[in-house]
Motif scaffolding. Structure first.
Motif, mmCIF file in Angstrom:
data_model
loop_
_atom_site.group_PDB
_atom_site.id
_atom_site.type_symbol
_atom_site.label_atom_id
_atom_site.label_comp_id
_atom_site.label_asym_id
_atom_site.label_seq_id
_atom_site.Cartn_x
_atom_site.Cartn_y
_atom_site.Cartn_z
ATOM 1 N N TYR A 162 1.065 5.161 1.650
ATOM 2 C CA TYR A 162 0.575 5.994 2.731
ATOM 3 C C TYR A 162 1.409 7.262 2.740
ATOM 4 C CZ TYR A 162 -0.792 7.404 7.465
ATOM 5 O OH TYR A 162 -1.260 8.093 8.549
ATOM 6 N N ARG A 163 0.735 8.403 2.546
ATOM 7 C CA ARG A 163 1.397 9.708 2.491
ATOM 8 C C ARG A 163 2.549 9.712 1.487
ATOM 9 N NH1 ARG A 163 1.317 11.571 8.830
ATOM 10 N NH2 ARG A 163 -0.933 11.656 8.942
ATOM 11 N N CYS A 219 -3.011 2.002 11.049
ATOM 12 C CA CYS A 219 -1.969 2.462 10.142
ATOM 13 C C CYS A 219 -1.343 3.752 10.656
ATOM 14 C CB CYS A 219 -2.528 2.679 8.744
ATOM 15 S SG CYS A 219 -1.251 3.087 7.546
ATOM 16 N N TYR A 265 0.834 -1.196 0.000
ATOM 17 C CA TYR A 265 0.000 0.000 0.000
ATOM 18 C C TYR A 265 0.871 1.250 0.000
ATOM 19 C CZ TYR A 265 1.095 0.104 4.978
ATOM 20 O OH TYR A 265 1.756 0.134 6.171
ATOM 21 N N SER A 306 1.883 4.811 9.465
ATOM 22 C CA SER A 306 2.849 4.512 8.409
ATOM 23 C C SER A 306 2.882 2.997 8.187
ATOM 24 C CB SER A 306 4.225 5.111 8.663
ATOM 25 O OG SER A 306 4.879 4.508 9.740
#
Length: 155
Positions: free
Chosen positions: A39-40, A78, A37, A80
Motif C-alpha cells: 500500500y503506497r 485500509c 499486501y 495503511s
C-alpha cells in the motif's frame, strides 16, 4: 492506540469484507487471516484475528477482530493497515449530507424504483409492470410528500 488520520468518508478507503472469504472460512478452522499486501509503496504482512458466532438455525457467522481496537466487524478499511470504521474515525457518506441532499437521494431512489428518468418529473408515468397497485400508490404518496418538503425547504 493512536487514531488514524481522518478522511472525509469511508468511500476513500479500500474495503476488505468478511463475505469475500466465506467459502475459504467454511472449509478451514483458522482463527486468523494472514495479510500480505503493498500500500503506497510499502509492504505489509500481519495476521487479522477472526471470530465466529453461532446462527439461530445452525452454522456460524464469521467476523474480523479489528487489529487496532479488537471490535468484531464484518468490514475492514485500509488506512495503511486494515482497521474498522471506528478506528479510521471516518463517516458514512450519508452522514455528511445536507438535509436537502438526503431528500434528493430518496426522491431519486423512488424514481429509479418506478422506472422514471432521473430529475424532476413533469408528469407521472405508467405504473411499472408487475408492481402491485398499493405499492405504486404508496411510492407516489411518499414521492409527493418529499416534493412538498423539498419545495418548502427552498422557500
Amino acid at each position: 492506540m493512536p487514531r488514524i488520520a481522518k478522511a472525509p468518508n469511508l468511500n476513500h478507503y479500500p474495503k476488505l469484507r468478511i463475505a469475500s472469504y466465506r467459502d475459504q472460512l467454511r472449509q478451514g478452522s483458522s482463527d486468523s487471516l494472514r495479510m500480505n499486501y503493498s500500500y503506497r509503496s510499502k509492504h505489509y504482512s500481519y495476521s487479522i484475528k477472526l471470530s465466529k458466532t453461532p446462527c439461530n438455525y445452525g452454522g456460524y457467522r464469521h467476523w474480523f477482530n479489528c487489529p487496532s481496537c479488537s471490535k468484531r466487524v464484518a468490514v475492514l478499511y485500509c488506512a495503511s493497515t486494515y482497521v474498522c470504521r471506528h478506528c479510521t474515525d471516518a463517516n458514512y457518506s450519508s452522514q455528511l449530507e445536507q438535509p436537502t441532499d438526503n431528500l434528493f437521494r430518496r426522491l431519486n431512489t423512488i424514481r429509479a424504483r418506478l422506472g422514471w428518468q432521473v430529475g424532476i418529473a413533469s408528469g407521472y408515468e405508467q405504473r411499472p409492470k408487475g408492481m402491485h397497485r398499493t405499492t405504486y400508490d404508496k411510492l407516489i404518496c411518499e414521492y409527493n410528500n418529499l416534493m412538498k418538503k423539498l419545495i418548502g425547504a427552498h422557500r
